[in-house]
Design a protein around this motif. Structure first.
Motif, PDB file in Angstrom:
ATOM      1  N   ILE A  80      -8.447 -26.659  -4.220  1.00  0.00           N
ATOM      2  CA  ILE A  80      -8.581 -28.007  -4.285  1.00  0.00           C
ATOM      3  C   ILE A  80      -8.459 -29.349  -4.472  1.00  0.00           C
ATOM      4  N   VAL A  81      -7.548 -29.139  -5.595  1.00  0.00           N
ATOM      5  CA  VAL A  81      -7.079 -30.283  -5.840  1.00  0.00           C
ATOM      6  C   VAL A  81      -5.755 -30.560  -5.444  1.00  0.00           C
ATOM      7  N   THR A  82      -4.922 -29.258  -5.337  1.00  0.00           N
ATOM      8  CA  THR A  82      -3.825 -29.776  -4.124  1.00  0.00           C
ATOM      9  C   THR A  82      -3.685 -30.191  -2.259  1.00  0.00           C
ATOM     10  N   VAL A  83      -4.740 -29.122  -2.351  1.00  0.00           N
ATOM     11  CA  VAL A  83      -4.959 -29.784  -0.674  1.00  0.00           C
ATOM     12  C   VAL A  83      -5.152 -31.232  -0.758  1.00  0.00           C
ATOM     13  N   MET A  84      -6.170 -31.453  -1.798  1.00  0.00           N
ATOM     14  CA  MET A  84      -6.711 -33.159  -1.561  1.00  0.00           C
ATOM     15  C   MET A  84      -5.328 -34.488  -1.947  1.00  0.00           C
ATOM     16  N   GLN A  85      -4.393 -34.202  -3.478  1.00  0.00           N
ATOM     17  CA  GLN A  85      -3.479 -34.381  -3.068  1.00  0.00           C
ATOM     18  C   GLN A  85      -2.403 -34.487  -2.177  1.00  0.00           C
ATOM     19  N   ASP A  86      -2.259 -33.174  -1.241  1.00  0.00           N
ATOM     20  CA  ASP A  86      -1.377 -33.025  -0.781  1.00  0.00           C
ATOM     21  C   ASP A  86      -1.890 -34.082   0.940  1.00  0.00           C
ATOM     22  N   ALA A  87      -2.745 -33.880   1.238  1.00  0.00           N
ATOM     23  CA  ALA A  87      -3.276 -35.125   2.244  1.00  0.00           C
ATOM     24  C   ALA A  87      -3.262 -36.451   1.747  1.00  0.00           C
ATOM     25  N   VAL A  88      -3.255 -36.553   0.828  1.00  0.00           N
ATOM     26  CA  VAL A  88      -2.821 -37.859   0.225  1.00  0.00           C
ATOM     27  C   VAL A  88      -0.867 -38.549   0.903  1.00  0.00           C
ATOM     28  N   ARG A  89      -0.693 -37.714   0.245  1.00  0.00           N
ATOM     29  CA  ARG A  89       0.106 -37.506   0.560  1.00  0.00           C
ATOM     30  C   ARG A  89       1.480 -37.800   2.096  1.00  0.00           C
ATOM     31  N   ASP A 137      -4.212 -46.255 -16.737  1.00  0.00           N
ATOM     32  CA  ASP A 137      -5.148 -45.688 -18.342  1.00  0.00           C
ATOM     33  C   ASP A 137      -4.665 -45.213 -19.190  1.00  0.00           C
ATOM     34  N   THR A 138      -4.811 -45.535 -20.700  1.00  0.00           N
ATOM     35  CA  THR A 138      -4.151 -44.763 -21.284  1.00  0.00           C
ATOM     36  C   THR A 138      -5.433 -43.825 -21.772  1.00  0.00           C
ATOM     37  N   GLY A 139      -4.295 -42.562 -22.805  1.00  0.00           N
ATOM     38  CA  GLY A 139      -5.519 -41.504 -23.380  1.00  0.00           C
ATOM     39  C   GLY A 139      -3.866 -40.476 -24.095  1.00  0.00           C
ATOM     40  N   SER A 140      -4.793 -39.393 -24.862  1.00  0.00           N
ATOM     41  CA  SER A 140      -4.338 -38.856 -25.894  1.00  0.00           C
ATOM     42  C   SER A 140      -3.424 -37.659 -25.339  1.00  0.00           C
ATOM     43  N   PRO A 141      -1.871 -37.293 -25.491  1.00  0.00           N
ATOM     44  CA  PRO A 141      -1.554 -35.876 -25.214  1.00  0.00           C
ATOM     45  C   PRO A 141      -2.519 -35.221 -24.367  1.00  0.00           C
ATOM     46  N   ALA A 142      -4.043 -34.632 -25.003  1.00  0.00           N
ATOM     47  CA  ALA A 142      -4.806 -33.613 -24.336  1.00  0.00           C
ATOM     48  C   ALA A 142      -5.183 -34.299 -23.113  1.00  0.00           C
ATOM     49  N   ARG A 143      -5.399 -35.320 -23.083  1.00  0.00           N
ATOM     50  CA  ARG A 143      -6.130 -35.712 -22.262  1.00  0.00           C
ATOM     51  C   ARG A 143      -5.447 -36.061 -21.429  1.00  0.00           C
ATOM     52  N   ILE A 144      -4.050 -36.654 -21.046  1.00  0.00           N
ATOM     53  CA  ILE A 144      -2.840 -36.928 -20.068  1.00  0.00           C
ATOM     54  C   ILE A 144      -2.954 -35.370 -19.915  1.00  0.00           C
ATOM     55  N   SER A 149      -3.531 -31.420 -14.741  1.00  0.00           N
ATOM     56  CA  SER A 149      -4.169 -30.634 -14.114  1.00  0.00           C
ATOM     57  C   SER A 149      -5.288 -30.958 -13.291  1.00  0.00           C
ATOM     58  N   GLY A 150      -6.343 -31.667 -13.718  1.00  0.00           N
ATOM     59  CA  GLY A 150      -7.580 -31.763 -13.059  1.00  0.00           C
ATOM     60  C   GLY A 150      -6.783 -32.273 -11.338  1.00  0.00           C
ATOM     61  N   GLY A 151      -5.757 -33.096 -11.283  1.00  0.00           N
ATOM     62  CA  GLY A 151      -5.656 -34.148 -10.756  1.00  0.00           C
ATOM     63  C   GLY A 151      -6.440 -35.304  -9.833  1.00  0.00           C
ATOM     64  N   THR A 152      -6.990 -35.701 -11.126  1.00  0.00           N
ATOM     65  CA  THR A 152      -7.476 -37.179 -11.716  1.00  0.00           C
ATOM     66  C   THR A 152      -6.311 -38.101 -12.241  1.00  0.00           C
ATOM     67  N   ASP A 279      10.518 -37.110 -27.860  1.00  0.00           N
ATOM     68  CA  ASP A 279      11.025 -36.786 -26.383  1.00  0.00           C
ATOM     69  C   ASP A 279      10.030 -38.242 -25.837  1.00  0.00           C
ATOM     70  N   LEU A 280      10.486 -38.725 -25.154  1.00  0.00           N
ATOM     71  CA  LEU A 280       9.535 -39.349 -24.244  1.00  0.00           C
ATOM     72  C   LEU A 280       9.224 -39.045 -22.394  1.00  0.00           C
ATOM     73  N   GLY A 281       8.237 -38.320 -21.806  1.00  0.00           N
ATOM     74  CA  GLY A 281       8.034 -37.571 -21.150  1.00  0.00           C
ATOM     75  C   GLY A 281       7.829 -38.046 -19.707  1.00  0.00           C
ATOM     76  N   VAL A 282       8.001 -37.436 -18.496  1.00  0.00           N
ATOM     77  CA  VAL A 282       7.306 -38.100 -17.418  1.00  0.00           C
ATOM     78  C   VAL A 282       6.817 -37.338 -16.842  1.00  0.00           C
ATOM     79  N   TYR A 283       5.198 -36.511 -16.311  1.00  0.00           N
ATOM     80  CA  TYR A 283       5.020 -35.499 -15.598  1.00  0.00           C
ATOM     81  C   TYR A 283       4.493 -35.726 -14.437  1.00  0.00           C
ATOM     82  N   VAL A 284       4.560 -34.566 -13.537  1.00  0.00           N
ATOM     83  CA  VAL A 284       3.708 -34.188 -12.611  1.00  0.00           C
ATOM     84  C   VAL A 284       3.521 -33.238 -12.557  1.00  0.00           C
ATOM     85  N   ARG A 285       1.604 -32.567 -11.485  1.00  0.00           N
ATOM     86  CA  ARG A 285       1.503 -31.416 -11.182  1.00  0.00           C
ATOM     87  C   ARG A 285       2.511 -30.898 -10.393  1.00  0.00           C
TER      88      ARG A 285
END
Length: 323
Positions: A80-89, A137-144, A149-152, A279-285
């Protein structure tokens, strides 16, 4: 027949039930999800039950503390997360063809880069992509990791992140870790500093919630019995304020210090240790297609990191006047 039947079941998910399922997943409660959606709890319960009947397995465990996804529910949630994000695209691609540069992008970063770097980056994005709606927003690595992963959130930026398989790193830059001290400290004029030279001073160390903890631990461990630790914290802002007040020395990259260095309140001296790099990394699903606005933001992030990395290399070659 098994394949087509399953496909029909998944097609039925691409309707109102997506919103219902996602609301229960986000809030962990039928009652709260129904309130947010402005529907009755009984209607929401019937919709979830219908989904479970069509899929042939429970999607949530009904626990005293709330609704928790089952293993099957986790699979459906990823779909569902993938479907919703692809709909936005899809919406943004159509808008781009019409000459509109809009869209909504959310990003989450660790606290240490939320100041100067992110301000310059997002300012550049608003100029090159008029109409963009940004949420940062800011958050810990675990929150990020959880938010990606949750699509938020669409984009995550973190130091030395041990990313799971469902995330993809789209950019990375390496920065030296150094000692943070008041600008008038005796060590402030040094080209570099060894860990053992810091042992005569009180120290403010990163807590385990920061990836910097894992970077510093191998270097600090041999001296553990000689460390005079006044504070351990996961807050970069608190660390910088305590250092500026003369409470102790700290360790981090320079990225969170540019404003204080420019004001002449703090100094940053690289550690003389090949392990003192983060290392400062940039991530997406991994599973999602990237909407045009997000693709553009990634380009801007890569350019900003390249500039910061080059500036760090130049500073490393510059002679430092000994005070």
């Amino acid at each position: 027949m098994r394949g087509p039947v399953r496909s029909q079941h998944m097609m039925r998910l691409h309707a109102r039930c997506i919103l219902y399922f996602n609301a229960v997943r986000d809030h962990g409660s039928i009652r709260e999800a129904a309130r947010q959606l402005n529907v009755t709890p009984s209607a929401l319960t019937r919709q979830i039950a219908q989904m479970e009947d069509e899929i042939g397995a429970p999607l949530f465990d009904r626990l005293p503390g709330g609704m928790v996804l089952t293993a099957v529910g986790e699979i459906v949630a990823r779909h569902i997360v993938t479907v919703m994000q692809d709909a936005v695209r899809t919406d943004e691609q159509i808008a781009a063809l019409a000459g509109m540069r809009g869209g909504r992008i959310s990003l989450m970063t660790v606290e240490g880069i939320a100041g100067d770097l992110m301000a310059r980056l997002l300012t550049r994005m608003t100029r090159t992509w008029p109409g963009i709606d940004l949420q940062a927003d800011t958050g810990s690595p675990a929150r990020i990791v959880a938010a990606l992963s949750g699509g938020t959130t669409d984009l995550g930026i973190a130091f030395s992140l041990d990313a799971p398989d469902d995330l993809r790193r789209v950019a990375v830059a390496r920065f030296p870790v150094g000692v943070v001290m008041p600008a008038d400290h005796p060590l402030a004029g040094r080209q570099s500093v060894r860990i053992e030279e810091c042992l005569g001073y009180r120290l403010i160390l990163p807590s385990e919630s920061l990836s910097l903890h894992q970077v510093m631990e191998p270097m600090l461990h041999p001296w553990r019995d000689r460390l005079d630790v006044v504070l351990e914290t996961g807050s970069i802002e608190l660390t910088n304020r305590m250092v500026a007040a003369g409470v102790g020395l700290a360790f981090q990259s320079r990225l969170a210090l540019e404003f204080d260095i420019s004001r002449g309140t703090l100094a940053h001296v690289p550690l003389d240790d090949p392990r003192a790099v983060t290392d400062l990394g940039v991530y997406v699903r991994e599973a999602r297609w990237l909407p045009p606005a997000l693709e553009r933001l990634i380009v801007e992030v890569r350019e900003a990191l390249r500039e910061q990395e080059e500036a760090a290399r130049v500073r490393g070659r510059e002679p430092v006047a000994v005070k």
